[in-house]
Enzyme design. Structure first.
Site, mmCIF file in Angstrom:
data_model
loop_
_atom_site.group_PDB
_atom_site.id
_atom_site.type_symbol
_atom_site.label_atom_id
_atom_site.label_comp_id
_atom_site.label_asym_id
_atom_site.label_seq_id
_atom_site.Cartn_x
_atom_site.Cartn_y
_atom_site.Cartn_z
ATOM 1 N N TYR A 24 0.860 -1.180 0.000
ATOM 2 C CA TYR A 24 0.000 0.000 0.000
ATOM 3 C C TYR A 24 0.892 1.224 0.000
ATOM 4 O O TYR A 24 1.593 1.481 0.972
ATOM 5 C CB TYR A 24 -0.900 -0.046 1.228
ATOM 6 C CG TYR A 24 -1.971 1.020 1.352
ATOM 7 C CD1 TYR A 24 -2.236 1.941 0.342
ATOM 8 C CD2 TYR A 24 -2.740 1.097 2.494
ATOM 9 C CE1 TYR A 24 -3.226 2.903 0.477
ATOM 10 C CE2 TYR A 24 -3.732 2.051 2.649
ATOM 11 C CZ TYR A 24 -3.970 2.952 1.642
ATOM 12 O OH TYR A 24 -4.951 3.905 1.782
ATOM 13 N N LYS A 52 -1.630 -1.355 -3.849
ATOM 14 C CA LYS A 52 -2.721 -0.391 -3.794
ATOM 15 C C LYS A 52 -2.039 0.966 -3.856
ATOM 16 O O LYS A 52 -1.307 1.349 -2.950
ATOM 17 C CB LYS A 52 -3.506 -0.552 -2.493
ATOM 18 C CG LYS A 52 -4.595 0.495 -2.305
ATOM 19 C CD LYS A 52 -5.325 0.301 -0.972
ATOM 20 C CE LYS A 52 -6.324 1.426 -0.750
ATOM 21 N NZ LYS A 52 -7.071 1.258 0.505
ATOM 22 N N ILE A 94 -9.199 -0.726 -4.599
ATOM 23 C CA ILE A 94 -9.374 -1.179 -3.222
ATOM 24 C C ILE A 94 -9.956 0.049 -2.544
ATOM 25 O O ILE A 94 -9.266 1.027 -2.305
ATOM 26 C CB ILE A 94 -8.057 -1.660 -2.608
ATOM 27 C CG1 ILE A 94 -7.526 -2.848 -3.417
ATOM 28 C CG2 ILE A 94 -8.272 -2.025 -1.140
ATOM 29 C CD1 ILE A 94 -6.166 -3.360 -2.980
#
Length: 171
Positions: A24, A52, A94
């Protein structure tokens, strides 16, 4: 955090778990925007399943996809950039928005995947007011507030987060 620290962190986790790791990149929270080189390094690890991406930098996303291709799948980490990122080769999103409007997010992503680009773009634009409201304060304050207002008891925010500002809650 530093980029080296994040690379070590993700690599260590990927070395020790049996399921693929989704990294992320969220510079607004870590203070570090992972570089294209860092993504290349991550793409070489067999247990890194993708990233992400929430930097907001679509030009960087295009360069990463050009450099890493299928080796590093990318999902949008910003609901307001889902369709633009998919147009560059991203897999989807996401999503924070999907916590309160899962069918709409699915409809938008499926429309793009099915080749209905205009419909997907229209849905992205139609959802912007809600997306903006969900990010009027730091995440997850707005989405937890919205879910609680919808009757989905997700409880209060935890410190150091505080209840949502009254004017924002009305929005």
């Amino acid at each position: 955090a530093t980029e080296a620290g994040l690379l070590n962190y993700y690599t260590d986790i990927a070395d020790h778990v049996k399921i693929p790791v989704i990294c992320y990149n969220v510079p607004s929270r870590t203070g570090v925007d992972m570089s294209e080189h860092a993504y290349e390094v991550l793409s070489q690890h067999p247990n890194i399943g993708g990233v992400k991406e929430a930097s907001g930098n679509l030009a960087k996303v295009a360069r990463v996809i050009a450099r890493c291709g299928e080796q590093l799948p990318i999902w949008s980490g910003n609901d307001d950039q889902t369709i633009p990122m998919m147009a560059l080769g991203g897999r989807g999103v996401i999503s924070v928005l999907s916590n309160i409007a899962p069918r709409k997010v699915l409809e938008m992503v499926k429309a793009y995947q099915d080749g209905n680009v205009q419909t997907a773009g229209d849905l992205q634009c139609q959802l912007m007011e809600v997306i903006d409201a969900l990010f009027c304060e730091v995440n997850p304050i707005p989405v937890k507030t919205a879910m609680n207002l919808m009757g989905l008891d997700v409880g209060p925010t935890r410190a150091p987060l505080c209840p949502m500002d009254e004017d924002h809650e009305k929005r």
